[in-house]
Design an enzyme around this catalytic site. Structure first.
Site, PDB file in Angstrom:
ATOM      1  NE  ARG A  97      16.409  60.135  47.997  1.00  8.54           N
ATOM      2  CZ  ARG A  97      15.521  60.878  48.678  1.00  8.54           C
ATOM      3  NH1 ARG A  97      14.226  60.762  48.452  1.00  8.54           N
ATOM      4  NH2 ARG A  97      15.919  61.745  49.586  1.00  8.54           N
ATOM      5  CE1 TYR A 150      13.047  37.550  38.327  1.00  5.30           C
ATOM      6  CE2 TYR A 150      12.345  39.089  40.014  1.00  5.30           C
ATOM      7  CZ  TYR A 150      13.354  38.430  39.333  1.00  5.30           C
ATOM      8  OH  TYR A 150      14.652  38.652  39.682  1.00  5.30           O
ATOM      9  CG  ASP A 222       7.226  42.080  34.730  1.00  6.50           C
ATOM     10  OD1 ASP A 222       7.814  42.290  33.659  1.00  6.50           O
ATOM     11  OD2 ASP A 222       7.805  41.646  35.755  1.00  6.50           O
ATOM     12  CE  LYS A 247      16.269  40.230  34.408  1.00  6.92           C
ATOM     13  NZ  LYS A 247      14.980  39.855  34.939  1.00  6.92           N
TER      14      LYS A 247
HETATM   15  C1  LIG Z   1      14.355  40.039  36.209  1.00  2.00           C
HETATM   16  C2  LIG Z   1      12.896  40.250  36.315  1.00  2.00           C
HETATM   17  C3  LIG Z   1      12.361  41.119  37.280  1.00  2.00           C
HETATM   18  C4  LIG Z   1      13.197  41.813  38.315  1.00  2.00           C
HETATM   19  O1  LIG Z   1      14.024  42.781  37.734  1.00  2.00           O
HETATM   20  P1  LIG Z   1      15.417  43.268  38.416  1.00  2.00           P
HETATM   21  O2  LIG Z   1      15.909  44.257  37.405  1.00  2.00           O
HETATM   22  O3  LIG Z   1      16.278  42.060  38.548  1.00  2.00           O
HETATM   23  O4  LIG Z   1      15.063  43.870  39.719  1.00  2.00           O
HETATM   24  C5  LIG Z   1      10.988  41.303  37.286  1.00  2.00           C
HETATM   25  N1  LIG Z   1      10.188  40.664  36.424  1.00  2.00           N
HETATM   26  C6  LIG Z   1      10.659  39.822  35.497  1.00  2.00           C
HETATM   27  C7  LIG Z   1       9.716  39.128  34.576  1.00  2.00           C
HETATM   28  C8  LIG Z   1      12.031  39.576  35.414  1.00  2.00           C
HETATM   29  O5  LIG Z   1      12.504  38.713  34.512  1.00  2.00           O
END
Ligand SMILES: *Cc1c(COP(=O)(O)O)cnc(C)c1O
Length: 440
Positions: A97, A150, A222, A247
């Site tokens: 962890r 998001y 982000d 993603k």
């Molecule tokens: C999918 C997504 C998240 C969240 O990510 P997870 O891996 O599903 O926790 C945060 N910000 C954006 C822009 C996203 O597309």
């Protein structure tokens, strides 16, 4: 082996561990300066960095690529005891962890790609976001954030924040005057997304940086839709960049992960939150993410090629009312996209005639894109905001944020553009040739 060996003479237990120069190569000692000075990739290009940075060939067997260190815990030696004593536990393997060689390898690759001093991976994008935000604000703090965040991040600010005595003002990310006006004496953080979903607004990050610096507020971005081969977010002066690695970074729709990257000082502040909230990434997922990252640059070029061709096709199709793709001249942020992004990505949002009913029939008629949320995988994914991401909104609320009936979210994979265009052409022909009226 006796207890004396384990506790008294660690060198007899783990000689290869102690002699493996990798630890020093990674710059995990508290030396000055960025890691990359200590651990360069063997070239400057993005693809070379994708393939080689951080990746650790196994010194014992010569196996090419980082082994999966599927261990929850590590044999303690003087070195580890000393690092715990000195408060440098992030720099030693103690317990997974806290850190694991599989995490270090992929973190090093991500730091190299972002041009960051340091990076940490998390068990999800949301774990990265929550840990980062919570590390950078104090009790009673205020955050200024984008109004088209998001959903998970929106919930963090609206549901979790009040329980910690914190608050958030959400502002249109195009409106820089409103962003600045929202800053209060207790504002500690600005939080924005590089490219928003579903309208794919490309945010002018240098202008946000200018406000943040002048007002002495930290800025977290982000950049899930703008991975580092498209934009090195930190180079614009952003304090910490976060991604959902589920993603584009991983790119194969087969894991959930997140990352935060930035100066070592801030990443050191975020790391205790990783420990407290428990969002560490499993070694096997680290291996998959590291492997996925090796093709990030070639994948992004392929996404752009197919998405550009398909966006142009959609733009000329008589049944398509609007197309949002930042690399089409018709997109309101085309100039910003050209200025900030080195290459494109695969997300296209478009609106078709016949409203949500027609959109439902379209997604059923298509053969290549799979009906699923998420994005950034090699396979095309398609979904409708009205019954997925914005399902809890009324039609009017959706219209207020620019989502018209018939709106379709498409993440273009790396399939051949000709096949995708043929599939859409055939699907449109099927749905609009039937008895039902095209206009709703
Ligand atoms: C999918 C997504 C998240 C969240 O990510 P997870 O891996 O599903 O926790 C945060 N910000 C954006 C822009 C996203 O597309």
């Amino acid at each position: 082996m006796s207890n004396k060996n384990i506790l008294g003479d660690p060198s007899s237990i783990a000689p290869d561990y102690l002699n493996d120069g990798w630890l020093n190569e990674l710059g995990r000692t508290r030396g000055a300066g960025p890691f990359l000075a200590n651990h360069p990739a063997p070239g400057r290009g993005m693809s070379t960095t994708c393939v080689h940075a951080g990746t650790h060939d196994d010194p014992r067997t010569g196996a090419v690529g980082t082994p999966i260190y599927q261990a929850s815990t590590f044999v303690l030696n003087d070195n580890q005891y000393q690092s715990v004593e000195d408060g440098f536990a992030r720099d030693r393997f103690i317990y997974s962890r806290y850190g694991n060689p599989s995490q270090w390898a992929v973190q090093e690759k991500l730091a190299a790609l972002e041009g960051a001093e340091s990076a940490i991976v998390f068990s999800s994008g949301m774990a990265a976001i929550t840990s980062t935000v919570m590390a950078l604000v104090d009790k009673g703090a205020h955050v200024v954030a984008s109004s088209d965040l998001y959903g998970g991040t929106f919930n963090l600010f609206n549901q979790e924040f009040p329980t910690f005595g914190m608050s958030c003002t959400m502002v249109d990310s195009y409106d820089f005057d409103a962003i600045e006006a929202a800053i209060q004496p207790n504002t500690q953080l600005m939080y924005f997304e590089a490219i928003t979903n579903p309208l794919l607004k490309v945010i002018d990050i240098p202008r946000l940086v200018e406000i943040a610096k002048r007002r002495n507020v930290r800025l977290v971005v982000d950049a899930t839709f703008a991975p580092p081969v498209a934009m090195r977010t930190l180079e614009h002066g952003v304090d910490v960049v976060v991604h959902s690695a589920s993603k584009y970074l991983n790119g194969h729709s087969d894991l959930i992960a997140g990352v935060a990257a930035g100066p070592r000082k801030l990443i050191d502040m975020i790391w205790p939150r990783l420990l407290n909230y428990g969002g560490s990434l499993d070694p096997h997922a680290c291996f998959l993410l590291e492997r996925g990252l090796k093709t990030l640059d070639v994948r992004m070029r392929a996404h752009e090629e197919s998405a550009t061709a398909l966006a142009k096709f959609l733009e000329t199709h008589p049944r398509v009312k609007k197309v949002f793709y930042p690399f089409l001249e018709s997109h309101p942020d085309y100039d910003t996209a050209k200025r900030l992004l080195k290459n494109g990505m695969g997300n296209i949002t478009f609106v078709i005639e016949g409203g949500d009913k027609a959109a439902l029939r379209l997604v059923d008629a298509l053969r290549i894109p799979k009906q699923a949320t998420s994005l950034g995988g090699v396979e095309s994914l398609i979904s409708l905001p009205f019954n997925t991401s914005q399902a809890t909104f009324t039609t009017r609320q959706r219209a207020d944020i620019g989502i018209d009936p018939g709106c379709v979210r498409l993440s273009v994979g790396i399939e051949d553009a000709d096949d995708l265009i043929a599939d859409f052409d055939r699907a449109f022909a099927t749905i609009y040739s039937s008895k039902e009226p095209a206009h709703a």
